[in-house]
Design an enzyme around this catalytic site. Structure first.
Site, PDB file in Angstrom:
ATOM      1  N   THR A  23       0.848  -1.170   0.000  1.00 54.48           N
ATOM      2  CA  THR A  23       0.000   0.000   0.000  1.00 54.48           C
ATOM      3  C   THR A  23       0.893   1.231   0.000  1.00 54.48           C
ATOM      4  OG1 THR A  23      -1.699  -1.151   1.294  1.00 54.48           O
ATOM      5  CG2 THR A  23      -1.741   1.227   1.404  1.00 54.48           C
ATOM      6  N   ARG A  25     -12.417  -9.173  -3.226  1.00 58.71           N
ATOM      7  CA  ARG A  25     -11.888  -8.853  -1.891  1.00 58.71           C
ATOM      8  C   ARG A  25     -11.503  -7.374  -1.795  1.00 58.71           C
ATOM      9  NH1 ARG A  25      -6.630  -6.813   0.097  1.00 58.71           N
ATOM     10  NH2 ARG A  25      -6.457  -7.511   2.267  1.00 58.71           N
ATOM     11  N   GLY A  53      -9.667  -4.691   1.041  1.00 60.23           N
ATOM     12  CA  GLY A  53      -8.912  -4.656   2.295  1.00 60.23           C
ATOM     13  C   GLY A  53      -9.261  -3.470   3.166  1.00 60.23           C
ATOM     14  N   THR A  60      -0.630   0.005   6.535  1.00 62.19           N
ATOM     15  CA  THR A  60      -0.228  -0.901   5.466  1.00 62.19           C
ATOM     16  C   THR A  60       0.055  -2.274   6.068  1.00 62.19           C
ATOM     17  OG1 THR A  60       1.470  -1.397   3.790  1.00 62.19           O
ATOM     18  CG2 THR A  60       2.170  -0.076   5.681  1.00 62.19           C
ATOM     19  N   GLY A  61      -0.352  -3.321   5.364  1.00 63.38           N
ATOM     20  CA  GLY A  61      -0.124  -4.664   5.884  1.00 63.38           C
ATOM     21  C   GLY A  61      -1.254  -5.600   5.515  1.00 63.38           C
ATOM     22  N   GLY A  82      -4.581  -6.524   5.489  1.00 66.90           N
ATOM     23  CA  GLY A  82      -5.762  -5.714   5.718  1.00 66.90           C
ATOM     24  C   GLY A  82      -6.843  -6.315   6.581  1.00 66.90           C
TER      25      GLY A  82
END
Length: 330
Positions: free
Chosen positions: A195, A223, A225, A246-247, A249
């Protein structure tokens, strides 16, 4: 003798109370006229997996994005303008998983999400699952400012964006060979995510947050996030802080990470660093939620917190603090 003993006990109690108060006192915070932080995604990044040229290329682009935001804020521009323009740059750069560099879904398409939020009035805008908007973050801002809604998705979001002057492109614009090959590898192995985002405080004291993503490589079934979910991947409130995440989600949605940091500051009186680390380094770690956040509070304090091995990141403040880094040890 009895009076002396009572005085000694009272003095000891006061001394203990004073020590406890100092022990629990938040770290000394600074005040910055303006401040900005940005990220380009977090994950399992190891220095040995990058050449020196690649590392320098990433840092150069992070530096360019940071300079865009710095120039806006130094000249009295708004935090909203700063975060949008910084994210625009990162969306246009194929190195990052947003806009031009967006990853591919399982069926070989690009589905992009973005959100932006203003701390002064808690207004927010988001788009999700779009595949033809050149700069989703600008579309998200238009949703915030030119509609009564917070989120629009898919074809409806694209139609709204086009009618409001946001650049529409053919889906082939988002194709990059590197991301396509990542899909081929992911079809055989794992999934990748990432992200971009930016948070800022301007000279008027207003906070803003913006986040944009191409989602997760090899994702299926529409999908979405955390990025376009206000309070999960994106949040800003002038009373507390601005956060961009960020990561992975799904964890950031379940634990409303961005809002939780703000809530810990507002309700428990924690500092930005304390609140962010409580969520990212404790709550997420306990459930194996990998990722990180960038944040700035109402005083202009910046804190970058991540529990992965790396996060593309940069920050700058009016007091002259500035940094660009990738790996945890940087």
């Amino acid at each position: 003798m009895k009076n002396i003993l009572q005085l000694f006990i009272l003095f000891s109690a006061l001394l203990f109370s004073s020590c406890q108060k100092d022990k629990n006192k938040p770290p000394v915070e600074k005040v910055n006229d303006w401040a900005i932080a940005l990220h380009g995604g977090a994950g399992a990044m190891q220095p040995e997996n990058y050449t020196e040229e690649q590392i320098q290329e990433f840092k150069t682009e992070l530096g360019k994005a940071l300079a865009i935001g710095e120039n806006i804020l130094k000249n009295g521009g708004s935090s909203l303008d700063a975060v949008e323009k910084v994210v625009n740059h990162l969306e246009d750069c194929p190195l990052f998983n947003a806009g031009k560099g967006a990853v591919f879904t399982n069926d070989g398409k690009n589905e992009l999400d973005a959100a932006i939020m203003s701390g002064i009035d808690l207004q927010a805008g988001a788009v999700a699952g779009v595949g033809d908007i050149k700069n989703p973050i600008s579309a998200a801002r238009k949703v915030m400012e030119a509609s009564p809604h917070v989120m629009m998705i898919g074809k409806g979001a694209s139609l709204f964006a086009e009618k409001n002057g946001i650049a529409i492109v053919d889906s082939s614009y988002f194709y990059t060979e590197k991301r396509f090959q990542s899909l081929q590898k992911a079809l055989e192995r794992d999934k990748k995510m990432g992200t971009v985002g930016c948070v800022a405080k301007d000279k008027k004291g207003n906070l803003a947050a913006a986040t944009s993503t191409g989602g997760m490589t090899n994702k299926r079934y529409g999908r979405v996030g955390d990025v376009p979910i206000i309070g999960a991947g994106t949040y800003a409130n002038n009373k507390t802080c601005a956060v961009s995440a960020t990561g992975h989600g799904e964890y950031f949605i379940r634990y409303t990470v961005a809002h939780d940091i703000s809530a810990l500051m507002g309700y428990k009186g924690l500092s930005l660093e304390e609140a962010a680390d409580e969520v990212v380094q404790k709550k997420l770690v306990e459930v194996n939620g990998e990722g990180g956040i960038i944040s700035v509070d109402k005083k202009g304090n910046v804190h970058l917190s991540f529990n992965s091995s790396g996060m593309f990141r940069a920050f700058s403040t009016s007091n002259g603090e500035r940094g660009i880094a990738i790996f945890k040890e940087d």
